[in-house]
Design a protein around this motif. Structure first.
Motif, PDB file in Angstrom:
ATOM      1  N   THR A 104      43.859  69.863  45.804  1.00 26.50           N
ATOM      2  CA  THR A 104      43.592  70.664  44.608  1.00 26.50           C
ATOM      3  C   THR A 104      42.195  71.254  44.659  1.00 26.50           C
ATOM      4  O   THR A 104      41.227  70.550  44.975  1.00 26.50           O
ATOM      5  CB  THR A 104      43.735  69.820  43.330  1.00 26.50           C
ATOM      6  N   ARG A 157      49.712  77.317  40.995  1.00 27.03           N
ATOM      7  CA  ARG A 157      48.473  77.959  40.588  1.00 27.03           C
ATOM      8  C   ARG A 157      48.514  78.208  39.086  1.00 27.03           C
ATOM      9  O   ARG A 157      49.486  78.737  38.551  1.00 27.03           O
ATOM     10  CB  ARG A 157      48.242  79.278  41.328  1.00 27.03           C
ATOM     11  N   ASN A 211      53.540  74.631  45.814  1.00 26.92           N
ATOM     12  CA  ASN A 211      52.299  75.389  45.689  1.00 26.92           C
ATOM     13  C   ASN A 211      52.206  75.836  44.234  1.00 26.92           C
ATOM     14  O   ASN A 211      53.105  76.528  43.733  1.00 26.92           O
ATOM     15  CB  ASN A 211      52.305  76.605  46.621  1.00 26.92           C
ATOM     16  N   ASP A 233      40.711  78.501  37.102  1.00 29.50           N
ATOM     17  CA  ASP A 233      41.710  78.752  38.143  1.00 29.50           C
ATOM     18  C   ASP A 233      41.928  77.452  38.912  1.00 29.50           C
ATOM     19  O   ASP A 233      41.013  76.954  39.566  1.00 29.50           O
ATOM     20  CB  ASP A 233      41.209  79.856  39.073  1.00 29.50           C
ATOM     21  N   GLN A 234      43.125  76.915  38.825  1.00 38.19           N
ATOM     22  CA  GLN A 234      43.449  75.687  39.538  1.00 38.19           C
ATOM     23  C   GLN A 234      44.533  75.954  40.563  1.00 38.19           C
ATOM     24  O   GLN A 234      45.576  76.520  40.241  1.00 38.19           O
ATOM     25  CB  GLN A 234      43.912  74.606  38.572  1.00 38.19           C
ATOM     26  N   GLN A 235      44.309  75.531  41.797  1.00 37.49           N
ATOM     27  CA  GLN A 235      45.248  75.758  42.890  1.00 37.49           C
ATOM     28  C   GLN A 235      45.574  74.414  43.546  1.00 37.49           C
ATOM     29  O   GLN A 235      44.676  73.727  44.026  1.00 37.49           O
ATOM     30  CB  GLN A 235      44.642  76.723  43.912  1.00 37.49           C
ATOM     31  N   THR A 236      46.853  74.079  43.549  1.00 34.09           N
ATOM     32  CA  THR A 236      47.279  72.775  44.049  1.00 34.09           C
ATOM     33  C   THR A 236      48.425  72.919  45.041  1.00 34.09           C
ATOM     34  O   THR A 236      49.348  73.705  44.821  1.00 34.09           O
ATOM     35  CB  THR A 236      47.723  71.856  42.893  1.00 34.09           C
ATOM     36  N   LYS A 237      48.356  72.150  46.111  1.00 35.91           N
ATOM     37  CA  LYS A 237      49.446  72.074  47.077  1.00 35.91           C
ATOM     38  C   LYS A 237      49.776  70.610  47.304  1.00 35.91           C
ATOM     39  O   LYS A 237      48.885  69.784  47.496  1.00 35.91           O
ATOM     40  CB  LYS A 237      49.062  72.730  48.414  1.00 35.91           C
TER      41      LYS A 237
END
Length: 280
Positions: A108, A75, A73, A90-94
């Protein structure tokens, strides 16, 4: 070192190296769940970048095991000053990578000033002729790519090369970044093992691993189809410990570059179903 669109960061924590040969399976069994926090700041920027100031924070959480697969995870939040206005990215990736099955899942979401810009999701799998990607965010569109390493596998390959004192390592990598429909060629340079200098604040943040030796590593990423003497689309340099921890980042995008300092490293609880021991 995990390249997540704006930044590559594939960090893996591990225990002390064992005496067993460093096969990919042995190395993967050393990886431990952890959460790492990095403070980012602008190193330099060209006039054409349009950037006058930039800072942010990156958080990377890594869990799982060699037998069940690894989940990350990630961010990355940055505030950019153009001189005329400021914006927050703001980038959020799993992601989930099953090393044994050769499968990789990625999700993403990218935001600007809290407004969703883009969502990219997909599943990739290794095959005899390359990597097959099915993009859920593009109505199930399928893409066929050349044989490529997934992120955790790529990091394990780098560690193995470093242990064998090999200084240059080239391979193709797919990590689901950008639009999730291409892989990149990479060239990795691995320096000789070094020991942290006294007073190295970034090393101190590594806690129990603060005094461990490391390799300086630089990875250059290239687009397909580049001719002549190609220019990397992205470079990342970092210090890679034998246990897998990565710190002291420099992320170079051409028109601008960022530095990332490790400010907190938290080892997380291991899962209750450890992998069975494989006889050596």
């Amino acid at each position: 070192m995990l390249r997540m669109s704006l930044a590559l960061f594939l960090v893996t924590g591990a225990g002390v190296a064992s005496a067993a040969p460093l096969t990919a399976d042995n190395a993967a069994r050393l990886l431990v769940p952890h959460r790492a926090v990095y403070d980012l700041k602008l190193k330099n920027a060209s006039d054409r970048s349009g950037i006058e100031g930039m800072f942010g924070r990156m958080v990377y959480e890594f869990t799982g095991s060699a037998c069940t697969g690894f989940t990350t995870n990630f961010r990355l939040v940055t505030k950019i000053n153009t001189g005329e206005d400021t914006r927050v990215s703001d980038q959020q990736t799993k992601t989930f990578e099953d090393l044994a099955a050769g499968k990789f899942h990625f999700e993403t979401k990218s935001f600007t000033d809290e407004q969703l810009d883009k969502t990219v999701t997909g599943d990739a799998s290794e095959g005899k002729d390359g990597v097959k990607v099915e993009l859920g965010s593009a109505g199930g569109r399928e893409v066929e790519l050349p044989t490529s390493a997934f992120p955790t596998t790529h990091m394990l390959d780098i560690i193995e090369q470093a242990k064998q004192n090999k200084r240059i390592f080239e391979t193709r990598v797919f990590d689901g970044s950008e639009n999730g429909d291409q892989s990149l060629l990479t060239s990795t340079i691995i320096g000789k093992s070094e020991t942290p200098e006294k007073g190295d604040a970034d090393a101190a943040a590594a806690g129990d691993f603060a005094k461990a030796p490391y390799w300086p590593v630089t990875i250059a990423y290239f687009n397909d189809g580049a001719t002549g003497d190609p220019t990397p689309v992205y470079n990342m340099s970092f210090k890679l410990y034998e246990n897998g921890i990565t710190r002291d980042l420099t992320m170079d995008y051409g028109d601008f570059s960022l530095t990332g300092s490790l400010v907190k490293l938290e080892l997380l609880k291991k899962q209750q179903d450890p992998c069975p021991v494989v006889p050596q």
